[in-house]
Write an enzyme that holds these catalytic residues in place. Sequence first.
Site, PDB file in Angstrom:
ATOM      1  N   GLN A   1      30.399  36.028  50.323  1.00  0.00           N
ATOM      2  CA  GLN A   1      30.953  37.082  49.353  1.00  0.00           C
ATOM      3  C   GLN A   1      29.824  37.727  48.321  1.00  0.00           C
ATOM      4  OE1 GLN A   1      34.839  35.428  47.646  1.00  0.00           O
ATOM      5  NE2 GLN A   1      33.569  33.679  48.375  1.00  0.00           N
ATOM      6  N   ASN A   2      28.762  37.309  48.406  1.00  0.00           N
ATOM      7  CA  ASN A   2      27.807  37.774  47.429  1.00  0.00           C
ATOM      8  C   ASN A   2      27.014  39.185  47.941  1.00  0.00           C
ATOM      9  OD1 ASN A   2      28.214  35.418  46.218  1.00  0.00           O
ATOM     10  ND2 ASN A   2      26.312  34.492  46.964  1.00  0.00           N
TER      11      ASN A   2
ATOM     12  N   HIS B   1      31.612  41.499  50.746  1.00  0.00           N
ATOM     13  CA  HIS B   1      31.911  42.421  49.934  1.00  0.00           C
ATOM     14  C   HIS B   1      30.759  43.382  49.502  1.00  0.00           C
ATOM     15  CE1 HIS B   1      34.646  39.031  47.900  1.00  0.00           C
ATOM     16  NE2 HIS B   1      35.439  39.769  48.868  1.00  0.00           N
TER      17      HIS B   1
ATOM     18  N   CYS C   1      28.419  57.565  49.258  1.00  0.00           N
ATOM     19  CA  CYS C   1      28.763  58.891  48.847  1.00  0.00           C
ATOM     20  C   CYS C   1      30.292  58.640  48.588  1.00  0.00           C
ATOM     21  CB  CYS C   1      28.315  60.060  49.571  1.00  0.00           C
ATOM     22  SG  CYS C   1      28.971  61.676  48.984  1.00  0.00           S
TER      23      CYS C   1
ATOM     24  N   GLY D   1      30.235  27.120  46.759  1.00  0.00           N
ATOM     25  CA  GLY D   1      29.908  28.003  45.744  1.00  0.00           C
ATOM     26  C   GLY D   1      30.853  29.002  45.302  1.00  0.00           C
TER      27      GLY D   1
ATOM     28  N   ASN E   1      30.574  22.174  45.859  1.00  0.00           N
ATOM     29  CA  ASN E   1      30.852  22.851  44.457  1.00  0.00           C
ATOM     30  C   ASN E   1      30.463  21.977  43.159  1.00  0.00           C
ATOM     31  OD1 ASN E   1      32.025  24.691  42.223  1.00  0.00           O
ATOM     32  ND2 ASN E   1      33.053  25.780  43.959  1.00  0.00           N
TER      33      ASN E   1
ATOM     34  N   GLU F   1      32.352  21.905  40.665  1.00  0.00           N
ATOM     35  CA  GLU F   1      33.709  21.319  40.204  1.00  0.00           C
ATOM     36  C   GLU F   1      34.735  21.541  41.253  1.00  0.00           C
ATOM     37  OE1 GLU F   1      33.640  23.590  36.606  1.00  0.00           O
ATOM     38  OE2 GLU F   1      34.643  25.135  37.742  1.00  0.00           O
TER      39      GLU F   1
HETATM   40  C1  BJW Z   1      28.303  26.253  41.968  1.00  0.00           C
HETATM   41  C2  BJW Z   1      26.917  26.135  41.409  1.00  0.00           C
HETATM   42  C3  BJW Z   1      26.081  25.710  41.952  1.00  0.00           C
HETATM   43  C4  BJW Z   1      28.377  27.369  40.094  1.00  0.00           C
HETATM   44  N1  BJW Z   1      26.135  24.971  43.361  1.00  0.00           N
HETATM   45  N2  BJW Z   1      28.489  25.664  43.083  1.00  0.00           N
HETATM   46  C5  BJW Z   1      46.746  38.104  47.546  1.00  0.00           C
HETATM   47  C6  BJW Z   1      46.972  37.128  46.552  1.00  0.00           C
HETATM   48  C7  BJW Z   1      46.764  37.602  45.441  1.00  0.00           C
HETATM   49  C8  BJW Z   1      46.039  38.570  45.170  1.00  0.00           C
HETATM   50  C9  BJW Z   1      45.507  39.379  46.249  1.00  0.00           C
HETATM   51  C10 BJW Z   1      45.844  39.212  47.464  1.00  0.00           C
HETATM   52  N3  BJW Z   1      45.169  40.199  48.080  1.00  0.00           N
HETATM   53  C11 BJW Z   1      44.499  40.814  47.511  1.00  0.00           C
HETATM   54  C12 BJW Z   1      44.631  40.385  46.205  1.00  0.00           C
HETATM   55  C13 BJW Z   1      44.014  41.191  44.966  1.00  0.00           C
HETATM   56  C14 BJW Z   1      42.428  40.803  44.933  1.00  0.00           C
HETATM   57  C15 BJW Z   1      42.319  39.224  44.422  1.00  0.00           C
HETATM   58  O1  BJW Z   1      42.141  38.491  45.137  1.00  0.00           O
HETATM   59  N4  BJW Z   1      42.682  39.187  43.165  1.00  0.00           N
HETATM   60  C16 BJW Z   1      42.574  37.736  42.634  1.00  0.00           C
HETATM   61  C17 BJW Z   1      41.727  37.597  41.466  1.00  0.00           C
HETATM   62  C18 BJW Z   1      44.051  37.139  42.369  1.00  0.00           C
HETATM   63  N5  BJW Z   1      41.865  40.851  45.981  1.00  0.00           N
HETATM   64  C19 BJW Z   1      41.469  42.309  46.503  1.00  0.00           C
HETATM   65  O2  BJW Z   1      41.679  43.303  45.699  1.00  0.00           O
HETATM   66  C20 BJW Z   1      40.737  42.421  47.753  1.00  0.00           C
HETATM   67  N6  BJW Z   1      41.138  43.468  48.453  1.00  0.00           N
HETATM   68  C21 BJW Z   1      42.168  43.297  49.259  1.00  0.00           C
HETATM   69  O3  BJW Z   1      42.587  42.210  49.459  1.00  0.00           O
HETATM   70  O4  BJW Z   1      42.355  44.465  50.118  1.00  0.00           O
HETATM   71  C22 BJW Z   1      43.795  44.545  50.497  1.00  0.00           C
HETATM   72  C23 BJW Z   1      44.629  45.106  49.455  1.00  0.00           C
HETATM   73  C24 BJW Z   1      44.654  45.964  48.613  1.00  0.00           C
HETATM   74  C25 BJW Z   1      45.231  46.287  47.695  1.00  0.00           C
HETATM   75  C26 BJW Z   1      46.349  45.512  47.602  1.00  0.00           C
HETATM   76  C27 BJW Z   1      46.641  44.235  48.064  1.00  0.00           C
HETATM   77  C28 BJW Z   1      45.902  43.848  49.055  1.00  0.00           C
HETATM   78  C29 BJW Z   1      39.111  42.586  47.496  1.00  0.00           C
HETATM   79  C30 BJW Z   1      38.356  41.702  46.683  1.00  0.00           C
HETATM   80  C31 BJW Z   1      37.012  42.254  46.332  1.00  0.00           C
HETATM   81  C32 BJW Z   1      36.363  41.450  45.357  1.00  0.00           C
HETATM   82  N7  BJW Z   1      35.152  42.058  44.876  1.00  0.00           N
HETATM   83  C33 BJW Z   1      34.216  41.429  44.010  1.00  0.00           C
HETATM   84  C34 BJW Z   1      33.136  42.280  43.255  1.00  0.00           C
HETATM   85  C35 BJW Z   1      32.171  42.655  44.288  1.00  0.00           C
HETATM   86  C36 BJW Z   1      31.132  43.442  44.115  1.00  0.00           C
HETATM   87  C37 BJW Z   1      30.268  42.835  42.905  1.00  0.00           C
HETATM   88  O5  BJW Z   1      29.673  41.913  43.135  1.00  0.00           O
HETATM   89  O6  BJW Z   1      30.055  43.631  42.053  1.00  0.00           O
HETATM   90  O7  BJW Z   1      33.499  40.172  44.708  1.00  0.00           O
HETATM   91  S1  BJW Z   1      35.115  40.511  42.507  1.00  0.00           S
HETATM   92  C38 BJW Z   1      33.776  38.962  42.723  1.00  0.00           C
HETATM   93  O8  BJW Z   1      34.682  37.699  42.922  1.00  0.00           O
HETATM   94  C39 BJW Z   1      32.914  39.332  43.795  1.00  0.00           C
HETATM   95  C40 BJW Z   1      32.979  37.829  44.435  1.00  0.00           C
HETATM   96  O9  BJW Z   1      32.447  38.143  45.699  1.00  0.00           O
HETATM   97  C41 BJW Z   1      34.328  37.395  44.297  1.00  0.00           C
HETATM   98  C42 BJW Z   1      34.351  35.797  44.400  1.00  0.00           C
HETATM   99  O10 BJW Z   1      33.854  35.346  43.498  1.00  0.00           O
HETATM  100  P1  BJW Z   1      33.001  33.759  43.727  1.00  0.00           P
HETATM  101  O11 BJW Z   1      31.900  34.092  44.659  1.00  0.00           O
HETATM  102  O12 BJW Z   1      33.772  33.053  43.907  1.00  0.00           O
HETATM  103  O13 BJW Z   1      32.320  33.778  42.311  1.00  0.00           O
HETATM  104  P2  BJW Z   1      32.741  32.945  40.983  1.00  0.00           P
HETATM  105  O14 BJW Z   1      32.189  33.188  39.991  1.00  0.00           O
HETATM  106  O15 BJW Z   1      34.435  33.221  40.764  1.00  0.00           O
HETATM  107  O16 BJW Z   1      32.582  31.314  41.177  1.00  0.00           O
HETATM  108  C43 BJW Z   1      31.752  30.732  41.370  1.00  0.00           C
HETATM  109  C44 BJW Z   1      31.696  29.349  42.016  1.00  0.00           C
HETATM  110  O17 BJW Z   1      30.689  28.622  41.956  1.00  0.00           O
HETATM  111  C45 BJW Z   1      32.532  28.388  40.734  1.00  0.00           C
HETATM  112  O18 BJW Z   1      33.303  27.627  41.606  1.00  0.00           O
HETATM  113  C46 BJW Z   1      31.449  27.435  40.180  1.00  0.00           C
HETATM  114  O19 BJW Z   1      32.157  26.129  40.045  1.00  0.00           O
HETATM  115  C47 BJW Z   1      30.703  27.369  41.453  1.00  0.00           C
HETATM  116  N8  BJW Z   1      29.028  26.968  41.237  1.00  0.00           N
HETATM  117  N9  BJW Z   1      27.087  26.986  40.150  1.00  0.00           N
HETATM  118  C48 BJW Z   1      27.610  25.179  43.496  1.00  0.00           C
HETATM  119  N10 BJW Z   1      24.815  25.704  41.454  1.00  0.00           N
END
Ligand code: BJW
Length: 245
Positions: free
Chosen positions: A102-103, A120, A128, A188, A214, A216
């Site tokens: 996802q990164n 992502h 564009c 992660g 993870n 946690e």
């Molecule tokens: C460690 C560690 C170490 C720390 N070792 N571990 C169904 C149900 C509910 C909601 C939705 C759904 N379908 C769609 C949605 C809406 C939305 C969504 O999910 N919202 C939720 C917040 C509820 N999803 C979307 O909009 C997606 N689109 C979609 O589904 O399209 C169809 C649709 C459209 C419109 C309406 C409905 C459907 C798109 C999601 C795009 C996410 N984009 C981002 C930004 C990308 C660009 C950028 O980077 O700038 O992606 S947001 C951000 O979150 C980024 C990440 O990839 C993503 C996930 O985060 P991640 O990687 O999990 O990071 P953290 O910080 O949350 O967690 C870090 C973890 O690491 C923690 O657990 C720590 O404990 C751990 N950790 N150090 C191991 N050393």
Amino acid sequence: MYSDLLAAAIDRLNATKFLLIITGAGISAESGIPTFRGKDGLWQNYSAEELATPWAFERTPEIVWKWYDWRRGIIGNAEPNPGHIAIKNMESMFPNFFLMTQNVDGLHGRTGIKNMIEIHGNLWRVRCTSEGKTMMLMDVPLKTIPPRCDCGAILRPDVVWFGESIPTAWLEKSFKVMELCDTLIVAGTSGIVYPVASFPQTVKSNGGFVIEVNIEPTPISSLADISLYGKSGEILPMLQKGLKH
Ligand code: BJW
């Protein structure tokens, strides 16, 4: 410290024919890159949920662009860590292997890994807003914030924001590898951003085995067959070193 669970995970991996790995921001934390929802994830009091949206970019493109510039500054000075490298090594140890990250930081790619999608997007690429064509940021003249395409339209980061759909080809590839894999390592990620948050359940429903790594517990922990709590930069190399493939 983790001995029994670690040994069980290694046993499973040694019997695995198709390994799928899903990673999130936590895998890059040990490279010094802030996670989204960790305490360092805030930028000038904005949260990722406020900035990573098409609406934020429409309203205040300079602020969103500057957030990406700030992140590119950190990422440009970062190196892949032992977690990224263990994953790259696993690619050559399994007969069938796929990584879905996802990164958008490009650090997995910098290890030389081949079988991968950045679901992502990638923040070193831009798109564009009018024509949809993509290009590398380094090939674009940076005269304005945000920079502009030859056609005059604003360029945006080539990433998937909240409310946007993941490109169909990447989703199709994801569902294909989730069908084919017999083991998933999910490392992660907070497991709250869909659709990727639902992928461990999909793998389970297909009969696969899920190993979570993870620091946690997360919503994935309740369905994981094994959860290994600790840093991915420590646990993934331990898993890889136990492999007999
Ligand atoms: C460690 C560690 C170490 C720390 N070792 N571990 C169904 C149900 C509910 C909601 C939705 C759904 N379908 C769609 C949605 C809406 C939305 C969504 O999910 N919202 C939720 C917040 C509820 N999803 C979307 O909009 C997606 N689109 C979609 O589904 O399209 C169809 C649709 C459209 C419109 C309406 C409905 C459907 C798109 C999601 C795009 C996410 N984009 C981002 C930004 C990308 C660009 C950028 O980077 O700038 O992606 S947001 C951000 O979150 C980024 C990440 O990839 C993503 C996930 O985060 P991640 O990687 O999990 O990071 P953290 O910080 O949350 O967690 C870090 C973890 O690491 C923690 O657990 C720590 O404990 C751990 N950790 N150090 C191991 N050393």
